[in-house]
Design a protein around this motif. Structure first.
Motif, PDB file in Angstrom:
ATOM      1  N   ARG A 337       0.826  -1.211   0.000  1.00 18.15           N
ATOM      2  CA  ARG A 337       0.000   0.000   0.000  1.00 18.15           C
ATOM      3  C   ARG A 337       0.862   1.263   0.000  1.00 18.15           C
ATOM      4  NH1 ARG A 337      -4.425  -1.194   4.612  1.00 18.15           N
ATOM      5  NH2 ARG A 337      -4.790   1.052   4.328  1.00 18.15           N
ATOM      6  N   THR A 340       2.261   2.966  -3.236  1.00 22.68           N
ATOM      7  CA  THR A 340       1.441   3.897  -4.029  1.00 22.68           C
ATOM      8  C   THR A 340       0.818   5.005  -3.183  1.00 22.68           C
ATOM      9  OG1 THR A 340      -0.491   2.439  -3.748  1.00 22.68           O
ATOM     10  CG2 THR A 340       0.869   2.126  -5.729  1.00 22.68           C
ATOM     11  N   GLN A 341       0.796   4.830  -1.845  1.00 19.63           N
ATOM     12  CA  GLN A 341       0.088   5.787  -0.993  1.00 19.63           C
ATOM     13  C   GLN A 341       1.008   6.662  -0.152  1.00 19.63           C
ATOM     14  OE1 GLN A 341      -2.888   3.786   1.407  1.00 19.63           O
ATOM     15  NE2 GLN A 341      -3.570   2.509  -0.295  1.00 19.63           N
ATOM     16  N   PHE A 342       2.311   6.399  -0.185  1.00 20.46           N
ATOM     17  CA  PHE A 342       3.229   7.148   0.675  1.00 20.46           C
ATOM     18  C   PHE A 342       4.335   7.760  -0.170  1.00 20.46           C
ATOM     19  CE2 PHE A 342       7.071   7.365   3.368  1.00 20.46           C
ATOM     20  CZ  PHE A 342       6.592   8.172   4.390  1.00 20.46           C
ATOM     21  N   ASP A 343       4.524   9.068  -0.021  1.00 16.79           N
ATOM     22  CA  ASP A 343       5.588   9.779  -0.724  1.00 16.79           C
ATOM     23  C   ASP A 343       6.623  10.225   0.305  1.00 16.79           C
ATOM     24  OD1 ASP A 343       7.282  11.436  -2.088  1.00 16.79           O
ATOM     25  OD2 ASP A 343       5.724  12.638  -3.029  1.00 16.79           O
ATOM     26  N   ASP A 347       5.296  13.175   2.625  1.00 16.10           N
ATOM     27  CA  ASP A 347       4.536  12.736   3.792  1.00 16.10           C
ATOM     28  C   ASP A 347       5.419  12.643   5.036  1.00 16.10           C
ATOM     29  OD1 ASP A 347       2.356  12.516   2.104  1.00 16.10           O
ATOM     30  OD2 ASP A 347       2.734  10.406   1.668  1.00 16.10           O
ATOM     31  N   LEU A 352      -2.464   4.137   8.821  1.00 13.92           N
ATOM     32  CA  LEU A 352      -3.145   3.165   7.970  1.00 13.92           C
ATOM     33  C   LEU A 352      -4.055   2.287   8.829  1.00 13.92           C
ATOM     34  CD1 LEU A 352      -0.234   1.929   5.674  1.00 13.92           C
ATOM     35  CD2 LEU A 352      -2.130   3.399   4.999  1.00 13.92           C
ATOM     36  N   GLU A 430     -10.482   8.998   8.173  1.00  7.73           N
ATOM     37  CA  GLU A 430      -9.899   9.889   7.160  1.00  7.73           C
ATOM     38  C   GLU A 430      -9.547  11.245   7.757  1.00  7.73           C
ATOM     39  OE1 GLU A 430      -8.833   9.274   4.289  1.00  7.73           O
ATOM     40  OE2 GLU A 430      -9.762   7.366   3.724  1.00  7.73           O
TER      41      GLU A 430
END
Length: 694
Positions: A337, A340-343, A347, A352, A430
């Motif tokens: 995950r 694709t979801q963590f830069d 970030d 999660l 969220e």
């Protein structure tokens, strides 16, 4: 590998020489003590592990009341309950108190709360059950200091309470018969850092005030040492003495459970150290609590049967394998995950959640993520509409403060600067993630949070002989407050890179000045290792002796690895030249020539990227990528040439690249026709710059 700031202690040659002469230390051990500011009489006191370092147990507040309550209950034949905790500290504390009470002929039982259903500390259901069982005195170990309401309930049910704990106290203490805690504000006890099992041991010492301390140490110090080390208490002062003697008694322990566990793990053959407790024994004991079977761990240390001990030790090892399986499944799912979801350039936190993740292991996974990415990590296991989570931080980031910032979104939360637990409704996940990330961004920017590595001294290859490394044993036991010595060596060449343990770890062969060292990068597989053979690197590491088939050698356990000064400077120089070119600046001809790739360079970059980019593309460090290409095909490749190659491929829609300073994402694009890169505007500009006389 995340970037760390190395704080290398300045050399102290005069102080080190004085320590060598005054205390008979080796040069290497003396350098470490001097670097840590432990000199003169302080050094002699630090190295003193005699039993004289143990304080008078009656200096602990309420100890006289605790002894009176226990002696009274034993004398009256009343049933006594020992209320513990499910971690190693709580399990060992429970075991030594039950062992002691049984030796006195007391009617006693123990209670360990279930981690999954009850959580940490005293709870009303357990107290009611103990009262129904006929218990008239409850002794808490490693818990109870904040149990104000639960203590009152016990009293109302006719059960007296003696609290022994080592956690921080609140302003209001429980109204118990005795509250024994070295952290009480009114405590005259000279050492505040006892573990929960350490406080329990002081209670036994007080009960047996007329027996020689050495006898009590022989009887209990092995378990006390295990609990103290596992709870990551500072190994200084009294704890240093307890663990020093406890490790010696562990070598030939009379506790059937400890002996069986060490045999199962092969610890006996390698020698028992604080490190063996931390990394080999403690995870197995903790696994029982994490997987809902803490009673098995207590029974392991209570049984006198070798057969039963062997069976229980085997069950703990099996529970640990289950824990590892659960942990690795969650960890791999999260890595997928995060791809694709963590830069990592943008970030500053990881939050999660997942359906029915095992509550007993999410904290360990969060710790692995925080260590890997250098940001605080919170993982939440969802069950229906509610989620329970655990978080782990990085040094310099106050994790509990982050939860306070988002407290209105949480059902409940608790913890401290580096570790937290929380409960949150699914509908608020969220918003919680966004608010926590906003807090993390502010904190990281304001405090410039970066992992720090404390290095004791620079060494040369000739300093690391087997005799010199063995001489460091005088500084043991190592742990919190007295870490294993950390050294740094510059200008090492990577000679070999070998994946081990199914590529969970990496073994490197490092050489300098004709001497070669075997080194290990634990927790990083070769697939994620940014270095290639031939790289010049600086390493920060601890040292140990590898004994194999009668041969001894020094091996390095790497804590950080950086490209060496010359390599690092070359990368910076080429990046600056590349950026000047990109921004339209004027280059000297030699600078332009350094950026112009040959056709072989372009082909090599294209082939490497296409071979390694899957459907999701290739995420990598440009510094690593050019070295890989250089190692495979192009000895003249450098960082500037690589970046130009990628720009040319973008110019012709062959690749799509997005990049930061340390990470880039490359995708191979579909093309129906062949591209003629001879017409590249980028290459023409470079060719013109290489011929100009500036």
């Amino acid at each position: 590998m995340r970037s760390k700031q190395w704080n290398i202690a300045p050399p102290c040659p005069e102080e080190a020489r004085h320590l060598e002469q005054a205390l008979g230390l080796s040069p290497l051990a003396a350098q470490v003590l001097a670097a840590r500011g432990i000199r003169g009489e302080d050094a002699a006191r630090f190295l003193d592990s005699s039993l004289d370092r143990l304080g008078d147990p009656f200096l602990l507040p309420d100890m006289d009341k605790a002894v009176a309550a226990l002696e009274g209950a034993i004398g009256r034949g009343e049933k006594i309950a020992v209320y513990g905790d499910y971690d190693v500290d709580g399990v060992t504390a429970t075991a030594i108190v039950i062992r002691y009470l049984r030796s006195r002929g007391a009617d006693c039982q123990y209670y360990i709360p279930d981690r999954m259903n009850e959580g940490y500390g005293l709870n009303t259901g357990a107290i009611r059950k103990l009262a129904e069982d006929g218990c008239r005195l409850m002794v808490t170990v490693d818990s109870g200091i904040t149990a104000v309401e639960e203590t009152l309930l016990a009293r109302n049910l006719g059960m007296g309470v003696v609290i022994t704990d080592h956690h921080e106290c609140k302003e209001i203490l429980p109204e118990a018969l005795a509250v024994v805690n070295p952290r009480r504000s009114d405590s005259p006890y000279p050492f505040r850092e006892l573990a929960g099992v350490g406080v329990a041991f002081k209670l036994i010492c007080a009960m047996e005030k007329n027996r020689p301390l050495e006898e009590l140490m022989k009887q209990y110090a092995d378990l006390v040492a295990v609990g103290t080390v596992a709870d990551v208490m500072p190994l200084v002062g009294e704890n240093r003495s307890i663990v020093h003697w406890g490790l010696q008694y562990l070598e030939n322990t009379r506790n059937a459970g400890l002996r069986a566990l060490m045999q199962k793990l092969g610890v006996e053959d390698k020698g028992v150290s604080a490190g063996a407790i931390s990394f080999t024994m403690a995870p197995r004991i903790n696994a029982a609590g994490r997987m809902g079977g803490a009673d098995k761990a207590v029974e392991l240390f209570l049984t006198d049967s070798c057969r039963v001990a062997g069976e229980l030790a085997g069950e703990l090892c099996q529970l640990n394998r289950q824990r590892q399986q659960e942990e690795n499944q969650i960890f791999q799912e999260i890595l997928e995950r995060l791809s694709t979801q963590f830069d990592p350039q943008r970030d500053k936190s990881i939050v999660l959640w997942g359906e029915n993740w095992h509550n007993g292991v999410v904290g360990i996974v969060a710790s692995r993520l925080a260590d890997r990415y250098g940001v605080p990590a919170i993982l939440i296991s969802l069950d229906g509409d509610m989620g329970k989570g655990s978080g782990r931080s990085v040094p310099g980031f106050h994790l509990y403060g982050g939860l306070e910032e988002c407290g209105d979104l949480l059902e409940k939360y608790g913890g401290h600067e580096l570790a937290v637990g929380l409960t949150v409704h699914r509908s608020r996940l969220e918003e919680f993630k966004k608010r926590f990330e906003d807090y993390a961004v502010r904190q990281m920017e304001e405090n410039q949070v970066q992992p720090v590595l404390q290095v004791d001294c620079l060494v040369e290859p000739g300093d690391l002989t087997t005799r010199a490394v063995e001489s460091l044993e005088v500084l043991e036991p190592f742990g919190m407050g007295n870490p294993q010595p950390m050294f740094c060596m510059r200008g090492l060449t990577i000679e070999e890179i070998t994946p081990i343990s199914q590529d969970r770890h990496t073994r490197l062969q490092l050489g300098r000045d004709g001497k070669s060292f075997c080194a290990f990068l634990f927790g990083m597989g070769s697939a994620n290792c940014p270095f290639v053979c031939g790289d010049q690197v600086d390493g920060a590491f601890s040292v140990e002796i590898n004994r194999y088939r009668g041969r001894e050698s020094v091996q390095l356990v790497l804590r950080d690895l950086l490209w060496s000064g010359e390599e690092d400077r070359a990368d910076r120089d080429f990046r600056e030249v590349y950026q000047t070119f990109q921004q339209g600046g004027v280059l000297e001809p030699y600078q332009a020539l350094g950026l112009i790739p040959t056709r072989q360079d372009l082909v090599a970059v294209f082939r490497h990227v296409k071979a390694h980019a899957g459907e999701r593309g290739l995420r990598c460090s440009p510094r690593t990528l050019y070295r890989q290409v250089r190692y495979e095909a192009c000895r003249g490749m450098n960082l500037g040439k690589l970046l130009i190659c990628l720009d040319v491929f973008q110019e012709f829609d062959i690749f799509s690249c997005t990049s930061g300073d340390e990470q880039m994402d490359i995708r191979v694009l579909e093309r129906k026709d062949k591209a003629d890169i001879n017409g590249s505007r980028i290459l023409k500009r470079l060719a013109e710059a290489s011929k100009s006389q500036g």
